[in-house]
Write a protein that holds these residues in place. Structure first.
Motif, PDB file in Angstrom:
ATOM      1  N   LEU A 186     -56.115-124.794  27.028  1.00 55.89           N
ATOM      2  CA  LEU A 186     -54.864-124.245  26.483  1.00 55.89           C
ATOM      3  C   LEU A 186     -54.669-124.863  25.104  1.00 55.89           C
ATOM      4  O   LEU A 186     -54.642-126.096  24.972  1.00 55.89           O
ATOM      5  CB  LEU A 186     -53.666-124.586  27.397  1.00 55.89           C
ATOM      6  CG  LEU A 186     -52.299-124.158  26.874  1.00 55.89           C
ATOM      7  CD1 LEU A 186     -52.198-122.634  26.712  1.00 55.89           C
ATOM      8  CD2 LEU A 186     -51.178-124.630  27.801  1.00 55.89           C
ATOM      9  N   ASN A 188     -52.320-125.267  21.737  1.00 61.94           N
ATOM     10  CA  ASN A 188     -50.928-125.174  21.275  1.00 61.94           C
ATOM     11  C   ASN A 188     -50.898-125.393  19.772  1.00 61.94           C
ATOM     12  O   ASN A 188     -51.541-126.330  19.284  1.00 61.94           O
ATOM     13  CB  ASN A 188     -50.073-126.277  21.905  1.00 61.94           C
ATOM     14  CG  ASN A 188     -49.903-126.100  23.401  1.00 61.94           C
ATOM     15  OD1 ASN A 188     -49.314-125.124  23.844  1.00 61.94           O
ATOM     16  ND2 ASN A 188     -50.433-127.042  24.179  1.00 61.94           N
ATOM     17  N   TYR A 190     -48.095-126.187  16.907  1.00 63.48           N
ATOM     18  CA  TYR A 190     -46.720-126.507  16.511  1.00 63.48           C
ATOM     19  C   TYR A 190     -46.683-126.297  15.004  1.00 63.48           C
ATOM     20  O   TYR A 190     -47.300-127.066  14.257  1.00 63.48           O
ATOM     21  CB  TYR A 190     -46.379-127.954  16.884  1.00 63.48           C
ATOM     22  CG  TYR A 190     -46.573-128.252  18.369  1.00 63.48           C
ATOM     23  CD1 TYR A 190     -45.501-128.197  19.247  1.00 63.48           C
ATOM     24  CD2 TYR A 190     -47.833-128.567  18.878  1.00 63.48           C
ATOM     25  CE1 TYR A 190     -45.672-128.455  20.606  1.00 63.48           C
ATOM     26  CE2 TYR A 190     -48.009-128.829  20.240  1.00 63.48           C
ATOM     27  CZ  TYR A 190     -46.930-128.768  21.094  1.00 63.48           C
ATOM     28  OH  TYR A 190     -47.108-129.019  22.438  1.00 63.48           O
ATOM     29  N   ILE A 197     -42.491-128.394  23.007  1.00 59.42           N
ATOM     30  CA  ILE A 197     -42.714-127.994  24.402  1.00 59.42           C
ATOM     31  C   ILE A 197     -41.767-128.847  25.237  1.00 59.42           C
ATOM     32  O   ILE A 197     -41.662-130.061  25.014  1.00 59.42           O
ATOM     33  CB  ILE A 197     -44.204-128.149  24.810  1.00 59.42           C
ATOM     34  CG1 ILE A 197     -44.454-127.573  26.208  1.00 59.42           C
ATOM     35  CG2 ILE A 197     -44.682-129.600  24.773  1.00 59.42           C
ATOM     36  CD1 ILE A 197     -45.945-127.365  26.525  1.00 59.42           C
ATOM     37  N   HIS A 200     -41.967-130.869  31.353  1.00 55.52           N
ATOM     38  CA  HIS A 200     -42.695-130.179  32.427  1.00 55.52           C
ATOM     39  C   HIS A 200     -43.808-131.089  32.928  1.00 55.52           C
ATOM     40  O   HIS A 200     -44.116-132.119  32.309  1.00 55.52           O
ATOM     41  CB  HIS A 200     -43.307-128.868  31.910  1.00 55.52           C
ATOM     42  CG  HIS A 200     -44.407-129.098  30.916  1.00 55.52           C
ATOM     43  ND1 HIS A 200     -44.175-129.415  29.600  1.00 55.52           N
ATOM     44  CD2 HIS A 200     -45.761-129.098  31.060  1.00 55.52           C
ATOM     45  CE1 HIS A 200     -45.327-129.584  28.976  1.00 55.52           C
ATOM     46  NE2 HIS A 200     -46.315-129.404  29.847  1.00 55.52           N
ATOM     47  N   ASP A 202     -47.957-130.593  34.369  1.00 55.81           N
ATOM     48  CA  ASP A 202     -49.030-129.601  34.513  1.00 55.81           C
ATOM     49  C   ASP A 202     -49.423-129.608  35.984  1.00 55.81           C
ATOM     50  O   ASP A 202     -50.425-130.208  36.380  1.00 55.81           O
ATOM     51  CB  ASP A 202     -50.218-129.971  33.605  1.00 55.81           C
ATOM     52  CG  ASP A 202     -49.823-129.923  32.137  1.00 55.81           C
ATOM     53  OD1 ASP A 202     -48.950-129.107  31.779  1.00 55.81           O
ATOM     54  OD2 ASP A 202     -50.367-130.715  31.348  1.00 55.81           O
ATOM     55  N   PHE A 224     -45.317-137.818  21.764  1.00 53.68           N
ATOM     56  CA  PHE A 224     -45.525-137.283  23.108  1.00 53.68           C
ATOM     57  C   PHE A 224     -44.733-138.195  24.039  1.00 53.68           C
ATOM     58  O   PHE A 224     -44.966-139.408  24.061  1.00 53.68           O
ATOM     59  CB  PHE A 224     -47.023-137.324  23.413  1.00 53.68           C
ATOM     60  CG  PHE A 224     -47.417-136.801  24.760  1.00 53.68           C
ATOM     61  CD1 PHE A 224     -47.539-135.438  24.971  1.00 53.68           C
ATOM     62  CD2 PHE A 224     -47.694-137.664  25.807  1.00 53.68           C
ATOM     63  CE1 PHE A 224     -47.925-134.941  26.214  1.00 53.68           C
ATOM     64  CE2 PHE A 224     -48.077-137.177  27.051  1.00 53.68           C
ATOM     65  CZ  PHE A 224     -48.196-135.809  27.247  1.00 53.68           C
ATOM     66  N   HIS A 266     -43.779-134.551  30.985  1.00 53.81           N
ATOM     67  CA  HIS A 266     -44.018-134.854  29.571  1.00 53.81           C
ATOM     68  C   HIS A 266     -43.437-133.762  28.684  1.00 53.81           C
ATOM     69  O   HIS A 266     -43.180-132.644  29.153  1.00 53.81           O
ATOM     70  CB  HIS A 266     -45.511-135.073  29.297  1.00 53.81           C
ATOM     71  CG  HIS A 266     -46.408-133.968  29.735  1.00 53.81           C
ATOM     72  ND1 HIS A 266     -47.003-133.923  30.978  1.00 53.81           N
ATOM     73  CD2 HIS A 266     -46.832-132.853  29.097  1.00 53.81           C
ATOM     74  CE1 HIS A 266     -47.749-132.846  31.077  1.00 53.81           C
ATOM     75  NE2 HIS A 266     -47.669-132.160  29.941  1.00 53.81           N
ATOM     76  N   VAL A 268     -43.106-132.569  24.100  1.00 51.37           N
ATOM     77  CA  VAL A 268     -43.145-132.873  22.665  1.00 51.37           C
ATOM     78  C   VAL A 268     -41.846-132.281  22.137  1.00 51.37           C
ATOM     79  O   VAL A 268     -41.692-131.050  22.096  1.00 51.37           O
ATOM     80  CB  VAL A 268     -44.374-132.239  21.974  1.00 51.37           C
ATOM     81  CG1 VAL A 268     -44.320-132.453  20.466  1.00 51.37           C
ATOM     82  CG2 VAL A 268     -45.669-132.820  22.547  1.00 51.37           C
ATOM     83  N   ARG A 278     -49.391-128.953  13.668  1.00 52.52           N
ATOM     84  CA  ARG A 278     -50.185-129.786  14.586  1.00 52.52           C
ATOM     85  C   ARG A 278     -50.810-128.864  15.637  1.00 52.52           C
ATOM     86  O   ARG A 278     -50.137-127.965  16.158  1.00 52.52           O
ATOM     87  CB  ARG A 278     -49.285-130.799  15.279  1.00 52.52           C
ATOM     88  CG  ARG A 278     -49.953-131.473  16.487  1.00 52.52           C
ATOM     89  CD  ARG A 278     -49.031-132.498  17.124  1.00 52.52           C
ATOM     90  NE  ARG A 278     -49.673-133.166  18.232  1.00 52.52           N
ATOM     91  CZ  ARG A 278     -49.485-132.847  19.506  1.00 52.52           C
ATOM     92  NH1 ARG A 278     -48.675-131.870  19.849  1.00 52.52           N
ATOM     93  NH2 ARG A 278     -50.116-133.515  20.459  1.00 52.52           N
ATOM     94  N   ASN A 280     -52.785-128.886  19.332  1.00 54.37           N
ATOM     95  CA  ASN A 280     -53.100-129.697  20.508  1.00 54.37           C
ATOM     96  C   ASN A 280     -53.990-128.862  21.428  1.00 54.37           C
ATOM     97  O   ASN A 280     -53.663-127.723  21.755  1.00 54.37           O
ATOM     98  CB  ASN A 280     -51.798-130.091  21.219  1.00 54.37           C
ATOM     99  CG  ASN A 280     -52.083-130.821  22.508  1.00 54.37           C
ATOM    100  OD1 ASN A 280     -51.940-130.265  23.587  1.00 54.37           O
ATOM    101  ND2 ASN A 280     -52.526-132.058  22.394  1.00 54.37           N
ATOM    102  N   THR A 282     -55.597-128.759  25.055  1.00 56.88           N
ATOM    103  CA  THR A 282     -55.548-129.409  26.374  1.00 56.88           C
ATOM    104  C   THR A 282     -56.607-128.798  27.283  1.00 56.88           C
ATOM    105  O   THR A 282     -56.471-127.660  27.737  1.00 56.88           O
ATOM    106  CB  THR A 282     -54.156-129.318  27.040  1.00 56.88           C
ATOM    107  OG1 THR A 282     -53.774-127.972  27.115  1.00 56.88           O
ATOM    108  CG2 THR A 282     -53.109-130.107  26.302  1.00 56.88           C
ATOM    109  N   ARG A 284     -58.610-128.409  30.648  1.00 57.86           N
ATOM    110  CA  ARG A 284     -58.210-128.464  32.064  1.00 57.86           C
ATOM    111  C   ARG A 284     -59.299-127.866  32.937  1.00 57.86           C
ATOM    112  O   ARG A 284     -60.192-127.183  32.415  1.00 57.86           O
ATOM    113  CB  ARG A 284     -56.967-127.563  32.302  1.00 57.86           C
ATOM    114  CG  ARG A 284     -55.762-127.946  31.521  1.00 57.86           C
ATOM    115  CD  ARG A 284     -55.061-126.730  30.938  1.00 57.86           C
ATOM    116  NE  ARG A 284     -53.993-127.177  30.051  1.00 57.86           N
ATOM    117  CZ  ARG A 284     -52.728-127.268  30.418  1.00 57.86           C
ATOM    118  NH1 ARG A 284     -52.357-126.873  31.618  1.00 57.86           N
ATOM    119  NH2 ARG A 284     -51.821-127.720  29.583  1.00 57.86           N
TER     120      ARG A 284
HETATM  121  O1  AKG Z   1     -48.842-130.892  22.534  1.00 52.32           O
HETATM  122  C1  AKG Z   1     -48.993-131.765  23.381  1.00 52.32           C
HETATM  123  O2  AKG Z   1     -49.370-132.891  23.109  1.00 52.32           O
HETATM  124  C2  AKG Z   1     -48.626-131.456  24.822  1.00 52.32           C
HETATM  125  C3  AKG Z   1     -49.007-130.096  25.300  1.00 52.32           C
HETATM  126  C4  AKG Z   1     -48.620-129.893  26.726  1.00 52.32           C
HETATM  127  O3  AKG Z   1     -47.803-130.593  27.254  1.00 52.32           O
HETATM  128  C5  AKG Z   1     -49.207-128.819  27.514  1.00 52.32           C
HETATM  129  O4  AKG Z   1     -49.971-128.006  26.979  1.00 52.32           O
HETATM  130  O5  AKG Z   1     -48.915-128.762  28.730  1.00 52.32           O
END
Ligand code: AKG
Length: 304
Positions: A186, A188, A190, A197, A200, A202, A224, A266, A268, A278, A280, A282, A284
């Motif tokens: 995933l 992201n 920003y 975000i 929540h 995961d 974070f 967690h 942001v 930025r 990110n 992730t 998974r």
């Molecule tokens: O941008 C981040 O560091 C966190 C992203 C996040 O929490 C997520 O994709 O579930």
């Protein structure tokens, strides 16, 4: 000027007329002292005077609790248990929650180049989510890679096996560092400090039990934050829970593992000063939704 207009000028047209006799807030009348009926609030010496009021200290009926101070987790901060970058953030009945922080996982020049390519070339779009049946636009852009679709916040990202060529060697490097394998990603974006975000975990069933999530940051540093799930007797009140903040800078890899998605949330958060873009990533592992399971069902309810 009419009396009404004059009052509007002085107080603002929305101002209500004050009741004639108000007691300043915070005064605790002494039960043993008769109250003056001639009190003149706001008067500093002229006009009828109050009899002297005294204040009594009443012990609070509920014990006063301290809000725990937020912990900062940084490269040079070894306040938490540290073993080769590993931080045990809690251990409880659901297991040990672990973070591993690898600053400089990507050297700055490689990170710069990767950041500009991914910013320009990934198929970024804004997803519409649902909460209590109401649609809202996510305050960030995303894209998804994986053989399976991914559902969260009642909205599904379609399966996408067309990995951008830069992402595959990056996935290999992350797998080597984490000793885990990942079949999904995933991404992201920003765009500035206003993108975010929310709190929540995961913890969708499709991510499996006690997932390891590998999160690579590129671009501007963002905070974070993690907060511990409150015990059941707190009825969902997060006021007194433990909190941790981890600044995630350009090229840093963060691994979340063990019970982190069971016991912590967690986010942001938005920031109110200038922030550049930025990205990110992730990584998974996703599994087919169990038979008869509604896609996106969480192991525990939290909204993204
Ligand atoms: O941008 C981040 O560091 C966190 C992203 C996040 O929490 C997520 O994709 O579930």
């Amino acid at each position: 000027m009419s009396d009404k207009r004059q009052r509007a000028r002085v107080q603002g047209s929305w101002a209500k007329q004050l009741p004639k006799h108000t007691r300043p807030t915070g005064t605790v009348p002494n039960n043993h002292q008769p109250q003056s009926t001639h009190s003149a609030p706001g008067s500093w010496g002229s006009g009828p005077q109050k009899t002297c009021e005294t204040f009594e200290y009443h012990q609070p009926t509920k014990a006063v609790r301290d809000v725990p101070a937020e912990k900062f987790l940084q490269e040079h901060n070894f306040a938490l248990d540290r073993k080769a970058g590993d931080h045990v953030i809690s251990s409880g009945p659901s297991g040990v929650s672990r973070l591993r922080l690898l600053p400089g996982f990507l050297p700055p020049e490689e990170a710069d180049w990767m950041f500009s390519k991914l910013l320009a070339e990934l198929p970024w779009s804004q997803k519409t989510n649902y909460r209590h049946g109401e649609a809202y636009e996510e305050p960030r852009l995303t894209c998804w890679y994986g053989e399976l679709p991914y559902t969260y916040a009642q909205s599904t990202m379609a399966a996408n096996t067309q990995w951008h060529p830069l992402l595959l060697p990056l996935r290999d490097a992350v797998e080597q560092a984490s000793r885990c394998t990942f079949n999904s990603l995933l991404c992201n974006l920003y765009r500035d400090g206003h993108d975010s975000i929310g709190w929540h975990s995961d913890d969708e069933a499709s991510l499996g039990v006690k997932p390891t999530i590998a999160s690579l940051s590129l671009g501007d540093t963002r905070a974070f934050s993690l907060r511990k799930q409150p015990p059941p007797e707190e009825n969902g009140d997060y006021t007194y829970v433990e909190r941790i903040r981890v600044p995630l800078s350009h090229g840093t890899l963060l691994l979340m593992g063990g019970a982190t998605q069971d016991d912590w949330q967690h986010q942001v958060a938005k920031e109110y000063h200038d922030r550049g873009p930025r990205i990110n990533l992730t990584f998974r592992t996703t599994y087919p939704e169990p038979e008869g399971h509604k896609p996106g069902t969480k192991l525990r309810f939290t909204a993204k």
